[in-house]
Design an enzyme around this catalytic site. Structure first.
Site: not given
Length: 383
Positions: A230, A263-267, A269, A320, A364
């Protein structure tokens, strides 16, 4: 055993419409995002962060008089309790800044004698307090770690300019002294301010749905935002770019990561499949900052990583990816990127908390059990 079938189970609540909201609308089919009906790119180009904050709360953009009153009220809260100042200084300098932010909000809740009040006016008062004081917490935390004197807030300045001033001072080299830097930073706050039922906002709404207090909802949201899937992704983006260092090595790094199924962060969604609607605006600000701060290296690396990822997977950048190097060019320590996200997202969180309280239903969901069938307890000597 529940009556749900395997096909009924939606892990991660993927595709589940959990409730109505009038705060924002994400439209992946047209790659667009609106806040209260206004396109986010229109707001970025024409509004201040405070105007957008007001819009998210009240549903309409403020008049000049309403904005002046909103700013005056918010800026009146720009002072920290002595106990909170002492608490921040007592925390380990190695602590993650998000933990400091979360702890600060918890402390604020203990000092509010009306913390359990759920009417919208009280929630907005808390929102004003957070908008005024969390930038102070962030600036104090940065400067104490560096052994620098704390800089007092300036009630004449906007949220964006005041934050930059408290972190970097007001000397000629400070981004606070450059109106273009202040504006590009402010645009990032607008882009991060709200995004429908994301993980942290949904966390805040779940907590609110139990009739818990606003401080608990915000601390829960901060905990969710800290995660690298996130809000924490903007930090991982910059750590990656710093590790690569050379733009000419960026494509090889991407290909190696994909070959190893990392995992490549910033790519990518969870909602947008054709690209994050906020990226063009943030990328524009990133490029402007790079032009002013000798950041051509980071632009080249950004482009090489983006193109390599697109060639291999077709996956597009999310907000990001350009935000990380933009904050780096402004001079923020990498570990403080996500706390900046907190300051922006308080706008959306508090708008959703008000909305949840005003039309509440306990959240719930059910689960599909997949463990052992019913068994009898054997005596301990026979286990």
């Amino acid at each position: 055993m529940s009556s749900a079938t395997t096909t009924d189970v939606r892990k991660g609540l993927y595709g589940v419409i959990a409730d109505y909201t009038a705060v924002s609308k994400v439209m992946p089919e047209t790659n667009s995002l609106t806040y209260r009906g206004y396109a986010v790119e229109d707001l970025v180009e024409n509004c201040s962060f405070e105007e957008v904050f007001y819009l998210l709360w009240h549903g309409e953009l403020p008049t000049a008089q309403q904005l002046a009153e909103f700013n005056e009220r918010g800026r009146s809260y720009r002072s920290l309790d002595a106990g909170l100042i002492s608490l921040i200084h007592s925390l380990p300098k190695e602590a993650h800044p998000m933990d400091v932010m979360r702890t600060a909000v918890s402390y604020m809740g203990t000092k509010d004698s009306e913390y359990f009040t759920t009417d919208s006016e009280h929630i907005r008062k808390v929102g004003h307090t957070l908008l005024a004081q969390l930038p102070m917490v962030l600036a104090m935390d940065i400067r104490r770690r560096k052994g620098l004197d704390i800089i007092a807030p300036d009630s004449s300045k906007s949220v964006a300019e005041n934050l930059l001033s408290m972190v970097f001072g007001t000397g000629p080299e400070s981004p606070a002294s450059n109106p273009a830097d202040v504006r590009d930073f402010e645009k990032s706050l607008i882009l991060y301010a709200e995004h429908s039922f994301n993980a942290s906002t949904f966390t805040a709404r779940v907590i609110t749905s139990t009739k818990s207090d606003v401080y608990s909802a915000i601390t829960g949201a901060i905990g969710a935002l800290k995660g690298p899937l996130h809000g924490g992704a903007n930090e991982f983006v910059m750590h990656t770019m710093l590790a690569i260092d050379d733009p000419n090595k960026a494509a090889a790094w991407i290909n190696n990561a994909l070959d190893n199924k990392n995992v490549v962060m910033g790519f990518g969604h969870r909602v947008y499949k054709r690209g994050d609607s906020r990226v063009p605006s943030m990328e524009k600000s990133f490029r402007e900052l790079a032009a002013r701060h000798d950041g051509e290296k980071w632009v080249a690396m950004y482009e090489n990583m983006r193109d390599a990822m697109d060639a291999r997977t077709g996956i597009k950048p999310n907000l990001d990816f350009p935000a990380g190097p933009a904050y780096h060019l402004l001079g923020f320590p990498v570990d403080f990127f996500t706390p900046l996200f907190v300051i922006a997202r308080v706008a959306g969180w508090t708008a959703h908390i008000v909305e949840q309280y005003e039309n509440n239903s306990l959240i719930r969901p059910l689960s599909e059990y997949n463990g052992e069938e019913q068994r009898e307890v054997a005596p301990i000597e026979k286990r």
